[in-house]
Design a protein around this motif. Structure first.
Motif, PDB file in Angstrom:
ATOM      1  N   THR A 452       1.577  21.398   4.166  1.00 18.95           N
ATOM      2  CA  THR A 452       2.043  20.263   5.126  1.00 18.95           C
ATOM      3  C   THR A 452       1.722  19.524   5.619  1.00 18.95           C
ATOM      4  OG1 THR A 452       4.240  22.113   6.249  1.00 18.95           O
ATOM      5  CG2 THR A 452       4.718  21.266   3.919  1.00 18.95           C
ATOM      6  N   ALA A 453       0.763  20.396   7.123  1.00 20.94           N
ATOM      7  CA  ALA A 453       0.219  20.255   8.209  1.00 20.94           C
ATOM      8  C   ALA A 453      -0.994  18.699   7.473  1.00 20.94           C
ATOM      9  CB  ALA A 453      -0.011  21.404   8.875  1.00 20.94           C
ATOM     10  N   ARG A 454      -1.528  19.311   7.007  1.00 23.80           N
ATOM     11  CA  ARG A 454      -2.355  18.247   6.771  1.00 23.80           C
ATOM     12  C   ARG A 454      -1.606  16.885   6.377  1.00 23.80           C
ATOM     13  NH1 ARG A 454      -6.221  20.254   1.827  1.00 23.80           N
ATOM     14  NH2 ARG A 454      -4.571  20.165   0.656  1.00 23.80           N
ATOM     15  N   THR A 455      -1.246  16.898   5.399  1.00 26.48           N
ATOM     16  CA  THR A 455      -0.323  15.861   5.415  1.00 26.48           C
ATOM     17  C   THR A 455       0.490  14.772   5.805  1.00 26.48           C
ATOM     18  OG1 THR A 455       0.302  17.218   2.958  1.00 26.48           O
ATOM     19  CG2 THR A 455       1.364  14.774   3.185  1.00 26.48           C
ATOM     20  N   ALA A 456       1.018  15.479   7.003  1.00 26.02           N
ATOM     21  CA  ALA A 456       1.375  15.289   8.395  1.00 26.02           C
ATOM     22  C   ALA A 456       0.389  14.598   9.131  1.00 26.02           C
ATOM     23  CB  ALA A 456       2.016  16.360   8.923  1.00 26.02           C
ATOM     24  N   ALA A 457      -0.822  15.476   8.898  1.00 26.42           N
ATOM     25  CA  ALA A 457      -1.887  14.149  10.216  1.00 26.42           C
ATOM     26  C   ALA A 457      -2.551  13.678   9.554  1.00 26.42           C
ATOM     27  CB  ALA A 457      -2.800  15.761  10.251  1.00 26.42           C
ATOM     28  N   ALA A 458      -2.824  13.428   7.869  1.00 25.95           N
ATOM     29  CA  ALA A 458      -3.197  12.476   7.459  1.00 25.95           C
ATOM     30  C   ALA A 458      -1.871  11.076   7.537  1.00 25.95           C
ATOM     31  CB  ALA A 458      -3.120  12.486   6.026  1.00 25.95           C
ATOM     32  N   ARG A 459      -0.950  11.041   7.715  1.00 29.13           N
ATOM     33  CA  ARG A 459      -0.350   9.915   8.092  1.00 29.13           C
ATOM     34  C   ARG A 459       0.159   9.537   9.308  1.00 29.13           C
ATOM     35  NH1 ARG A 459       4.749   7.154   7.297  1.00 29.13           N
ATOM     36  NH2 ARG A 459       6.101   7.025   8.384  1.00 29.13           N
ATOM     37  N   ILE A 460      -0.236  10.355  10.645  1.00 22.73           N
ATOM     38  CA  ILE A 460      -0.500   9.703  11.702  1.00 22.73           C
ATOM     39  C   ILE A 460      -1.874   9.046  11.788  1.00 22.73           C
ATOM     40  CG2 ILE A 460       0.043  10.111  14.148  1.00 22.73           C
ATOM     41  CD1 ILE A 460       2.384  10.456  12.529  1.00 22.73           C
ATOM     42  N   LEU A 461      -2.777   9.505  11.585  1.00 30.13           N
ATOM     43  CA  LEU A 461      -4.068   8.791  11.395  1.00 30.13           C
ATOM     44  C   LEU A 461      -3.842   7.808  11.108  1.00 30.13           C
ATOM     45  CD1 LEU A 461      -6.552  12.420  11.153  1.00 30.13           C
ATOM     46  CD2 LEU A 461      -6.365  11.227  12.765  1.00 30.13           C
ATOM     47  N   ASP A 462      -3.134   7.903   9.618  1.00 27.85           N
ATOM     48  CA  ASP A 462      -3.610   6.459   9.183  1.00 27.85           C
ATOM     49  C   ASP A 462      -2.194   5.351   9.609  1.00 27.85           C
ATOM     50  OD1 ASP A 462      -4.977   7.217   6.591  1.00 27.85           O
ATOM     51  OD2 ASP A 462      -3.570   7.273   5.415  1.00 27.85           O
ATOM     52  N   HIS A 463      -2.068   5.773  10.126  1.00 29.33           N
ATOM     53  CA  HIS A 463      -0.849   4.503  11.425  1.00 29.33           C
ATOM     54  C   HIS A 463      -1.919   4.679  12.593  1.00 29.33           C
ATOM     55  CE1 HIS A 463       2.419   3.485  14.074  1.00 29.33           C
ATOM     56  NE2 HIS A 463       2.214   4.757  15.416  1.00 29.33           N
ATOM     57  N   LEU A 464      -2.192   5.209  13.382  1.00 26.24           N
ATOM     58  CA  LEU A 464      -3.323   4.925  14.522  1.00 26.24           C
ATOM     59  C   LEU A 464      -4.104   4.125  13.920  1.00 26.24           C
ATOM     60  CD1 LEU A 464      -3.684   8.952  16.501  1.00 26.24           C
ATOM     61  CD2 LEU A 464      -2.074   6.414  16.490  1.00 26.24           C
ATOM     62  N   ASP A 465      -5.013   4.489  13.229  1.00 19.41           N
ATOM     63  CA  ASP A 465      -5.879   3.445  12.487  1.00 19.41           C
ATOM     64  C   ASP A 465      -5.458   3.054  11.298  1.00 19.41           C
ATOM     65  OD1 ASP A 465      -8.791   2.032  12.398  1.00 19.41           O
ATOM     66  OD2 ASP A 465      -9.747   3.696  12.247  1.00 19.41           O
ATOM     67  N   PRO A 466      -5.060   2.003  10.559  1.00 22.12           N
ATOM     68  CA  PRO A 466      -5.051   1.656   9.296  1.00 22.12           C
ATOM     69  C   PRO A 466      -5.966   1.016   8.330  1.00 22.12           C
ATOM     70  CG  PRO A 466      -3.024  -0.005  10.940  1.00 22.12           C
ATOM     71  CD  PRO A 466      -4.325   0.975  12.127  1.00 22.12           C
ATOM     72  N   ALA A 467      -7.060   0.620   8.594  1.00 23.78           N
ATOM     73  CA  ALA A 467      -8.279   0.594   7.822  1.00 23.78           C
ATOM     74  C   ALA A 467      -8.769   2.443   7.467  1.00 23.78           C
ATOM     75  CB  ALA A 467      -9.579  -0.090   9.702  1.00 23.78           C
ATOM     76  N   ARG A 468      -8.186   3.215   8.292  1.00 24.31           N
ATOM     77  CA  ARG A 468      -9.085   4.333   7.858  1.00 24.31           C
ATOM     78  C   ARG A 468      -7.584   4.202   5.743  1.00 24.31           C
ATOM     79  NH1 ARG A 468      -9.763   9.234   9.184  1.00 24.31           N
ATOM     80  NH2 ARG A 468      -7.926  10.281   7.741  1.00 24.31           N
ATOM     81  N   GLN A 469      -6.614   3.801   6.194  1.00 27.31           N
ATOM     82  CA  GLN A 469      -5.832   4.083   5.055  1.00 27.31           C
ATOM     83  C   GLN A 469      -6.660   2.978   4.136  1.00 27.31           C
ATOM     84  OE1 GLN A 469      -1.270   3.030   4.888  1.00 27.31           O
ATOM     85  NE2 GLN A 469      -1.103   5.055   3.846  1.00 27.31           N
ATOM     86  N   TRP A 470      -6.845   2.524   4.573  1.00 27.27           N
ATOM     87  CA  TRP A 470      -7.326   0.919   3.481  1.00 27.27           C
ATOM     88  C   TRP A 470      -9.349   1.623   2.600  1.00 27.27           C
ATOM     89  CZ3 TRP A 470     -12.005  -1.889   2.924  1.00 27.27           C
ATOM     90  CH2 TRP A 470     -11.757  -3.080   2.199  1.00 27.27           C
ATOM     91  N   HIS A 471      -9.633   2.075   3.534  1.00 25.14           N
ATOM     92  CA  HIS A 471     -10.794   2.810   3.407  1.00 25.14           C
ATOM     93  C   HIS A 471     -10.211   3.733   2.129  1.00 25.14           C
ATOM     94  CE1 HIS A 471     -13.360   0.491   5.318  1.00 25.14           C
ATOM     95  NE2 HIS A 471     -13.094   1.168   6.862  1.00 25.14           N
ATOM     96  N   ARG A 472      -9.661   4.786   2.658  1.00 24.32           N
ATOM     97  CA  ARG A 472      -9.256   5.576   1.787  1.00 24.32           C
ATOM     98  C   ARG A 472      -8.541   4.976   0.537  1.00 24.32           C
ATOM     99  NH1 ARG A 472      -5.095   9.108   3.369  1.00 24.32           N
ATOM    100  NH2 ARG A 472      -6.211   9.781   4.892  1.00 24.32           N
TER     101      ARG A 472
END
Length: 485
Positions: A452-472
């Protein structure tokens, strides 16, 4: 602002919060992470201290080895050489006056082998004769989530619930089968219940599919599971602050504002994003103003309290060392002790630390047994000593003892839990820069909390840098395209 470091606050310094901090920093080293915890130490329910000079866990003593998250994180933070596996793994059920072997092939207490069930002696002749009726009874219609007890009783009878299912669920959740969710606590059994008529046949298939060479089921660390939080905290590079109680969270134009500390002298902490990694009641209070829908659902999650009594005896106190790793106790037998672990036999490294010492743990308390837990430490130690004298023939006094109380520590995955958590996550997802993690969501064990921590961290990182989510997503689409042609 260009060059400004994003600041993420993690509220809660248990293993979920610390793992979230570690994953955040792994994902982006430029992110500044602050972990705040109201207690005087980090680690939550992972804590070890010495008993008669031997490091022994006061909380969770092991993690599932067949889920990778726990062992992977331990290795990543430099504890790979510390990993240890059980020496003795055979558990028993203390019922109907004696220790009886856990039936071979059981699935969370659901029997799959009638011969093994019969030879165990756990059920009475009447209870045993009821089980095979499962194979001829009409299908039990399951259209929504139901309690574990309701389904298993309908298929195999009440004794299977009372003497097999209840001790298993009591050991994990300190809960009751009448209330716990079939979908949340036994997902494979729940899936089979919707697809097949016979529970016995379903359990046989699940047992047969279990890998035969998957290695040990459990793992721990040489200095105890309590050594994991400190290692994760150190490796994360986060700022760790204890004795800082967060009282309030408010959304701001650019992120979140947290109010911590005593009311007369509040401390204001600004953050670009927040991970809430505290138990459900505390999370509900923090989210009440900004995410009331999530708060309402979290406030409905019950918690059980328990105590762990650790005893350290001289080896000579035992006329003969017990066989196996320990035992579970059905509530129907009316004992105060719900489970006992012969730690020095289960974990060879404890025996190596002091060959003349036998360390054991007794767990006390299920949900609804708060009166029992109100007894003082000396009374709880006396209960554990009397149990060991009766069950293992222990003579004399222990060299050392320790009582650890975990008040409101185990979330109850009651009927409807999965839908409740889905509603929590939907409400949280609507709030940019906010995530939740911990034992209240997808499992109580260490690997589940880390997931659950890994999922939460991924969500926050995607928020801080939306390009991360797009690249993923782009990477995922490319992989799908390759797979298709």
């Amino acid at each position: 602002m260009e060059g400004k470091r994003s600041h993420v606050v993690v509220v809660g310094g248990g293993i979920a919060g610390l793992a979230a901090a570690w994953y955040l920093r792994q994902g982006d080293e430029s992110v500044r992470v602050t972990v705040l915890d109201g207690a005087g130490r980090i680690g939550g329910k992972l804590h070890a201290s010495e008993v008669a000079g031997v490091p022994a866990d006061a909380g969770a003593e092991a993690m599932l080895a067949r889920r990778p998250e726990g062992k992977d994180l331990a290795r990543a933070v430099g504890l790979g050489e510390e990993l240890r596996h059980p020496g003795a793994s055979q558990a028993s059920i203390l019922t109907r006056g004696t220790l009886r072997p856990m039936p071979r092939g059981q699935v969370m207490g659901v029997p799959s082998d009638l011969a093994a069930l019969a030879s165990s002696g756990i059920l009475s002749p009447g209870g045993l004769s009821r089980v095979p009726l499962d194979q001829i009874l009409p299908a039990t219609l399951i259209t929504t989530d139901v309690s574990v007890a309701a389904y298993v009783r309908a298929r195999m009878g009440g004794e299977v619930v009372d003497r097999l299912i209840e001790p298993m669920l009591g050991g994990v959740y300190a809960g009751r089968a009448e209330a716990l969710s079939l979908d949340a606590t036994m997902p494979r059994i729940a899936a089979a219940a919707r697809a097949e008529r016979s529970l016995l046949s379903s359990a046989r298939k699940i047992a047969a599919e279990a890998p035969k060479d998957a290695g040990p089921v459990f793992a721990t660390l040489r200095r105890g599971m309590g050594s994991l939080p400190e290692a994760v905290a150190a490796a994360s590079g986060a700022e760790i602050r204890t004795r800082v109680m967060v009282r309030e969270m408010r959304r701001t134009e650019h992120g979140w504002r947290l109010i911590a500390g005593p009311v007369p002298e509040p401390e204001v902490i600004e953050a670009d994003a927040v991970v809430v990694a505290v138990p459900a009641p505390a999370a509900g209070r923090l989210l009440a103003d900004e995410v009331p829908a999530a708060a309402a659902e979290l406030n409905r999650i019950e918690y059980a309290s328990m105590a762990v009594v650790t005893l350290a005896y001289p080896r000579a106190a035992f006329p003969a060392l017990p066989a196996g790793s320990g035992y579970l106790v059905p509530p129907v037998d009316g004992r105060a002790i719900k489970a006992a672990t012969f730690s020095s036999l289960k974990w060879p490294h404890l025996a190596e630390a002091d060959p003349d010492l036998v360390v054991l743990r007794c767990s006390i308390g299920r949900i609804g047994e708060e009166t029992l837990l109100q007894r003082d430490d000396a009374e709880l130690v006396a209960l554990a000593m009397a149990e060991m004298a009766e069950v293992a023939g222990v003579r004399g006094l222990p060299r050392d003892s320790r009582v650890t109380r975990w008040g409101g520590s185990l979330p109850q995955y009651n009927v409807g839990h999965l839908d409740r958590i889905a509603r929590v996550r939907a409400a949280v997802a609507a709030q940019p820069g906010l995530a939740v993690c911990g034992a209240a969501y997808d499992g109580l064990g260490v690997p589940a909390c880390i997931a659950t921590a890994r999922t939460a961290a991924a969500r926050i990182l995607d928020h801080l840098d939306p390009a991360r989510q797009w690249h993923r997503k782009a990477d995922s689409d490319s992989a799908d395209s390759l797979a298709k042609g």
